[in-house]
Design an enzyme around this catalytic site. Structure first.
Site, short mmCIF file in Angstrom:
data_model
loop_
_atom_site.label_atom_id
_atom_site.label_comp_id
_atom_site.label_asym_id
_atom_site.label_seq_id
_atom_site.Cartn_x
_atom_site.Cartn_y
_atom_site.Cartn_z
N CYS A 100 0.79 -1.23 0.00
CA CYS A 100 0.00 0.00 0.00
C CYS A 100 0.83 1.29 0.00
CB CYS A 100 -1.02 0.00 1.13
SG CYS A 100 -0.55 -0.85 2.62
N ARG A 143 7.59 -10.87 5.48
CA ARG A 143 7.21 -10.57 6.86
C ARG A 143 8.00 -11.46 7.81
NH1 ARG A 143 0.60 -9.76 6.12
NH2 ARG A 143 0.80 -8.08 4.58
N GLN A 179 1.31 -11.21 -2.93
CA GLN A 179 -0.09 -10.84 -2.75
C GLN A 179 -0.69 -10.42 -4.09
OE1 GLN A 179 0.22 -7.70 0.28
NE2 GLN A 179 -1.02 -8.99 1.62
N ASP A 194 -2.56 -8.05 -4.74
CA ASP A 194 -2.96 -6.86 -4.00
C ASP A 194 -3.42 -5.77 -4.96
OD1 ASP A 194 -3.31 -5.51 -1.67
OD2 ASP A 194 -1.21 -4.98 -1.38
N HIS A 215 -5.19 -1.49 -4.87
CA HIS A 215 -5.70 -0.35 -4.11
C HIS A 215 -6.52 0.53 -5.04
CE1 HIS A 215 -2.30 -1.80 -1.73
NE2 HIS A 215 -3.05 -1.45 -0.72
N LYS A 259 -12.12 -3.68 7.90
CA LYS A 259 -12.01 -4.51 6.70
C LYS A 259 -13.13 -5.53 6.64
CE LYS A 259 -8.68 -7.70 8.86
NZ LYS A 259 -7.39 -8.40 8.71
N HIS A 276 -8.22 -0.86 0.15
CA HIS A 276 -7.22 -1.93 0.02
C HIS A 276 -7.99 -3.22 -0.24
CE1 HIS A 276 -4.17 0.44 2.53
NE2 HIS A 276 -5.30 1.10 2.73
#
Length: 650
Positions: A339, A368, A386, A388, A390, A470, A516
């Site tokens: 992000c 991580r 991910q 991912d 946005h 979320k 997100h």
């Protein structure tokens, strides 16, 4: 003069009492059967002991064995029963912490001698004796210093340490069951007999005191407990199935990937596994392209200043890998999520309200610093990708963008074989960025989006991300387990912290809202989940090897090679097996490899230019002309996303 207290029941009816009243008294006023079955009382959404006194008008539920909250109580009680049994059988053992968890409970014990499987059998037998005695579970409030002194004199230094570390304002409570007691907040059922007999001790594992590797290693005994024997039997059967479906075993058998000590928490993908990975990634990419997402790529190493500005350095820093540069003068962070980088892409150049919504997607490689004890195959790793994205939009666009995301998300899950999906809304955590007013807007924004989409949802207080609430999607797999996968987070905080703006219709600068969202989440984890869901028997479009051309006799080797070439030319992932082995052996071996289709050719097939199709799990075969077989398998193997080359949905 004592005023009446109005108690509202789940059916909307109201009962009035002349003064303070307990949950047990309310249950008895409704009926003797309910009073007998009651485990606890839920007061304005919080589960309490039946002995809790209610002094104001309130809404309550009587928790019985069939109530949604019953299992937590049964399991918590079972943990106490197990602790009593251990100390009765093995004097000198210290008890530490013993909560209920998903599907069961555990208790951590300090004992020099390791517990054995035979010990677990003895402890379980003792637990059944304790449950049969059905001693009352009685809550007692103690003076802090008296409690510390009591546990120290008993040699329970861990319990004494827990009490010392509690805030001075906390009430110190213990629960007594006969002659045995334990420090505990509760709640608990009225007596230990309410645990029932549907429990089983499962295993022993090591656990550091308070989860810190610098502390002493304790022994953790895990157990499971259920409402009745039927539920217990179903759960144990599910565990047997889960063991058969273990993605690590199947992944090794199919040659998909491996893990090794030199790269803890990272995956070595083998050719077949990487084919599976790329097939899934291509499917998602095709869906995103059609949904108007713009794919980007952002850096792995980013200066700490960006993560400090975003809040991740302070809020998430312990989970980040950090690297020093320029002789230690500068700190860099290995990105744990995408992000902050996507905000930087958005900020390049002036953005207008006409540019919104802007949907930026990335198959972002993230790292991580997960504890080694938490790692599990490819389901929990340190290095992952991910899917991912946005969405930068105006606040007015949130409902429509959310609805489109929900539609996309649910369609993907159906394509991948999941039709039982639970939706949950995770609300503000205790540690968070942003004001309460901002969180109020964000939470209500997601509620409205879910309602507009016609989705039923459950709320989860305290489980949101630090920058926003979320929506979570929980999938149920083939054997009844649930997996939390996709999420949608509504964020007013990060655009503010990282100074993202757009020019509105009024010519002034405004902050975009940031959504997100992830569909699969981690590709590694989702693939592990898919392996276990399908037990490696993937649908034809997803299978890493879709077909194997196998010969009955070496006389058909040339034709077999021609068949394989034709299949590969049509995009089918096809291997060739011309070994001088019996066809039954080849069938068996490729079935173990979970190959969906075996294309069998012999002398007759070569002469007639046909093939015999044998599907995994089937006993019959279908003989078709080569072109007909090709057409059939090409249709069966089409991706649910369609053909990305010509953008034609199938």
């Amino acid at each position: 003069m004592t005023s009446n207290i109005a108690i509202t029941l789940p059916d909307g009816s109201v009962r009035e009492f002349g003064g303070p009243v307990t949950g047990a008294e309310i249950a008895a006023s409704i009926g003797a059967r309910l009073a007998k079955d009651a485990l606890a009382v839920k007061i304005d959404g919080t589960v309490k002991d039946l002995t809790t006194t209610i002094t104001t008008d309130t809404r309550i539920e009587i928790v019985t064995r069939n109530h949604v909250d019953a299992l937590d109580i049964i399991r918590h009680d079972a943990a106490h029963v197990m602790a009593e049994a251990v100390q009765a059988l093995y004097p000198g053992t210290q008890v530490t912490i013993g909560p209920s968890i998903a599907n069961g409970f555990y208790y951590d014990f300090a004992r020099d001698t390791p517990f054995t499987p035979e010990d677990l059998e003895k402890i379980e037998a003792k637990m059944r004796e304790i449950v049969a005695r059905d001693a009352p579970l009685v809550r007692e409030v103690w003076d802090r210093n008296d409690a510390i002194r009591f546990f120290e004199e008993k040699g329970e230094r861990y319990k004494a340490e827990i009490i010392r570390d509690l805030p001075e304002t906390d009430t110190i409570t213990v629960y007594r069951q006969g002659d045995w007691l334990d420090l505990c907040r509760g709640p608990h059922a009225p007596s230990v007999g309410k645990v029932g007999t549907a429990f089983k001790l499962m295993k022993v594992a090591g656990a550091y005191w308070r989860g810190d590797h610098r502390n002493a290693m304790l022994q953790r005994i895990y157990g499971t407990a259920w409402r009745d024997e039927k539920e217990l039997k179903q759960y144990l059967h599910m565990l047997e199935e889960a063991e058969k479906r273990d993605h690590r075993r199947i992944g090794k058998e199919m040659g998909l990937f491996h893990l090794q000590e030199e790269a803890v928490g990272s995956v070595f993908w083998h050719p077949r596994g990487w084919t599976l990975y790329r097939t899934l990634e291509t499917y998602i990419r095709t869906k995103l392209d059609r949904a108007g997402y713009l794919e980007v790529r952002t850096p792995q190493l980013v200066d700490s200043s960006l993560f400090k500005a975003s809040g991740h350095w302070d809020m998430y820093g312990d989970n980040m890998f950090k690297v020093s540069a320029d002789d230690g003068e500068k700190m860099l962070g290995v990105k744990p999520m995408n992000c902050p980088g996507h905000v930087q892409v958005f900020k390049q150049g002036l953005k207008s309200y006409r540019d919104l919504p802007m949907r930026l997607a990335e198959f972002g490689a993230c790292h991580r610093n997960e504890p080694s004890g938490a790692l599990h195959g490819i389901l929990r790793v340190r290095a992952f990708t991910q899917d991912d994205a946005h969405i930068f939009c105006t606040e007015d666009q949130v409902p429509a963008e959310s609805a489109e995301y929900f539609k996309l998300q649910l369609g993907v899950y159906r394509d991948l074989g999941f039709d039982k999906i639970a939706v949950k809304l995770a609300l503000r955590p205790d540690v968070r960025a942003g004001t309460d007013a901002v969180w109020d807007r964000a939470e209500e924004g997601l509620r409205e989006a879910l309602r507009s989409a016609g989705l039923e949802f459950e709320e989860l207080p305290g489980e949101g991300a630090f920058y926003g609430p979320k929506v979570e999607f929980h999938l149920t797999d083939a054997i009844g387990r649930t997996w939390q996968c996709g999420t949608l987070q509504l964020d007013f905080v990060l655009p503010e912290r990282l100074d993202a703006t757009y020019i509105g219709e009024d010519g002034a600068k405004h902050r975009p809202v940031m959504l997100h969202r992830a569909i699969l989440g981690s590709l590694e984890r989702f693939i592990g989940m898919l392996i276990e869901h399908y037990a490696g028997k993937f649908p034809l479009w997803l299978a890493p090897t879709q077909a194997v051309v196998a010969t009955i006799t070496n006389e058909a080797d040339g034709y077999a090679a021609e068949v394989q070439k034709a299949f590969k030319a049509r995009g089918l992932r096809t291997d060739l097996d011309t070994r001088n082995e019996k066809i039954n052996l080849k069938v068996r071996e490729h079935s173990l490899q979970k190959v969906p289709v075996l294309v069998v050719v012999g002398k007759r097939e070569a002469e007639e230019r046909t093939v015999a199709l044998r599907y995994m799990g089937g006993k019959d075969q279908e003989v078709l002309a080569l072109d007909a077989a090709l057409n059939k398998l090409c249709v069966d193997a089409r991706s649910p996303a369609g053909d990305p080359a010509n953008d034609t949905p199938f």
